[in-house]
Design an enzyme around this catalytic site. Structure first.
Site, PDB file in Angstrom:
ATOM      1  CG  ASN A 379      18.739  19.856 -13.878  1.00  0.00           C
ATOM      2  OD1 ASN A 379      18.636  18.951 -14.705  1.00  0.00           O
ATOM      3  ND2 ASN A 379      19.848  20.539 -13.708  1.00  0.00           N
ATOM      4  CB  ILE A 380      15.517  15.670 -13.973  1.00  0.00           C
ATOM      5  CG1 ILE A 380      16.109  15.605 -15.380  1.00  0.00           C
ATOM      6  CG2 ILE A 380      14.590  14.484 -13.749  1.00  0.00           C
ATOM      7  CD1 ILE A 380      17.032  14.424 -15.608  1.00  0.00           C
ATOM      8  CG  HIS A 381      14.420  16.938  -7.619  1.00  0.00           C
ATOM      9  ND1 HIS A 381      13.890  17.812  -6.713  1.00  0.00           N
ATOM     10  CD2 HIS A 381      14.395  15.723  -7.022  1.00  0.00           C
ATOM     11  CE1 HIS A 381      13.564  17.168  -5.606  1.00  0.00           C
ATOM     12  NE2 HIS A 381      13.857  15.899  -5.761  1.00  0.00           N
ATOM     13  CB  CYS A 382      12.817  21.787 -11.123  1.00  0.00           C
ATOM     14  SG  CYS A 382      14.449  22.159 -10.468  1.00  0.00           S
ATOM     15  CB  ILE A 383       9.943  19.241 -14.593  1.00  0.00           C
ATOM     16  CG1 ILE A 383      10.864  18.070 -14.930  1.00  0.00           C
ATOM     17  CG2 ILE A 383      10.556  20.553 -15.052  1.00  0.00           C
ATOM     18  CD1 ILE A 383      11.076  17.856 -16.419  1.00  0.00           C
TER      19      ILE A 383
END
Length: 390
Positions: A379-383
């Site tokens: 998700n956004i946090h992961c990238i």
């Protein structure tokens, strides 16, 4: 002169992991190319990444990593984003600032999970930052890692720190990903037992030994061990998908009221744990429930047909439930970028934005279509990986 620090630990030098909601110098991201994550047709993923690039560049620096083979494509992609903004009437001075904020670095990787393969940053609270280089083994190595080869990813943090001339601590061979830790910036760090105690991470270390290592490197006084993460999260349930600090002493927790959903018992255990604990400053923890999407986000046949998996890479199947959560949002200076999943989840998408707008009153809360990122496994946090202000 750049220094690789081997004779000390951050806690001994007065360094600690800041909160993600603290001011940023910038954000690290990796240009997406892996077909087993982003598909043969990468248009959906590139649209999502591009939307995030733009919001970051409006507010802080973007450090975009790309291999030599993909460097020119990445540069042209960013240029095209800025040209589109110019056509839409964006101010020339704003565009010039955004262009200056984008630094593309020739660093190769196995995939695009900057949060997990990039360095963790620590600060002394007086404008000085240092990095930490952990070992990375694709979320479980030979036990349950998600791809067979992760050598390039394991080198990303050290290469970035060397290239940017940032002093750093080498924590190898301790295995840790950035998404598996969350800090309040005041001595408290959150993790999940499901992830940090998994057999593929540091099996020769006890829970107590792992906690001591976290305290030494993150300058933490207390580690909160949530039992669970998000159901079917292939990272062995990273904390960044289930619980996050919104302020010291306050967290958002992924939640569902549906007792038949497998997430219900998992989140209930986490809630009961948090309500029984205090943080490093002795404060009771205030928990804000952030409901997961109303309807599970599932792999369909079209999604599956777009993947191109390598030998030894974790594969997907039609009907597989993805680990969709709104907790996996990302703070940038003055804003929060929140995943949106669309389809049947339009109402829960709106609800998540409303909850976070109430909790982040001094920030613009921006929805980002993140289904394509979720299909990639995150998700956004992961990238994204933040670099604190220095």
């Amino acid at each position: 002169m750049l220094q690789k620090i081997t004779d000390s630990k951050p806690v001994n030098d007065g360094y600690y992991m800041p909160a993600e909601f603290a001011p940023h110098d910038g954000t690290i991201m990796i240009y997406p190319v892996r077909p087993g994550s982003w598909g043969k047709d990468r248009s959906g993923a590139l649209k999502a990444f591009g939307d995030i690039f733009i919001e970051i560049l409006k507010r802080e620096n973007l450090y975009l990593l790309a291999s030599k083979e993909d460097f020119e494509e990445a540069r042209l992609f960013v240029d095209t984003l800025l040209v589109k903004l110019k056509v839409q009437g964006e101010d020339e001075d704003v565009l010039k600032t955004m262009e200056e904020r984008c630094l593309i670095l020739p660093i190769e990787s196995d995939d695009s999970w900057a949060r997990d393969v990039g360095p963790t940053f620590v600060t002394d609270g007086e404008k000085s930052i240092r990095g930490i280089n952990w070992s990375f083994n694709a979320w479980g190595g030979d036990v349950d890692g998600l791809y067979a080869s992760w050598e390039k990813d394991d080198l990303v943090a050290g290469k970035f720190l060397d290239m940017c001339e940032i002093d750093y601590y080498d924590a190898a061979p301790f295995v840790l990903e950035g998404g598996s830790i969350h800090s309040d910036g005041e001595g408290t760090v959150m993790v999940t037992e499901a992830c940090l105690l998994s057999e593929g991470r540091n099996p020769d270390l006890s829970k107590e030994e792992i906690e001591k290592t976290l305290k030494k490197y993150l300058g933490a006084e207390k580690v909160l061990w949530l039992p669970n993460g998000i159901y079917n999260d292939e990272t062995n349930e990273h904390v960044d998908n289930v619980c996050a600090f919104v302020a010291p002493g306050e967290v958002v927790l992924a939640w569902t009221d549906d007792e038949d959903d497998p997430q219900y018992e998992m989140s209930l255990e986490d809630l009961e744990y948090l309500e029984s604990e205090t943080d490093a400053r002795g404060r009771k923890i205030k928990v804000h429930k952030l409901p997961i999407p109303d309807y599970p986000v599932l792999i369909d046949q079209e999604d599956l047909d777009n993947y191109e998996f390598e030998e030894g890479e974790d594969q997907r199947e039609v009907g597989e439930r993805l680990a969709a959560s709104y907790v996996n949002y990302y703070y940038i200076n003055g804003a929060a970028l929140v995943p949106q999943f669309g389809g049947d989840n339009e109402e829960s998408d709106k609800r998540a934005l409303e909850i976070l707008r109430d909790l982040c009153k001094n920030r613009e809360v921006i929805g980002i279509d993140a289904r394509s990122i979720l299909l990639g496994g995150g998700n956004i946090h992961c990238i994204t990986q933040q670099i604190p202000e220095n």
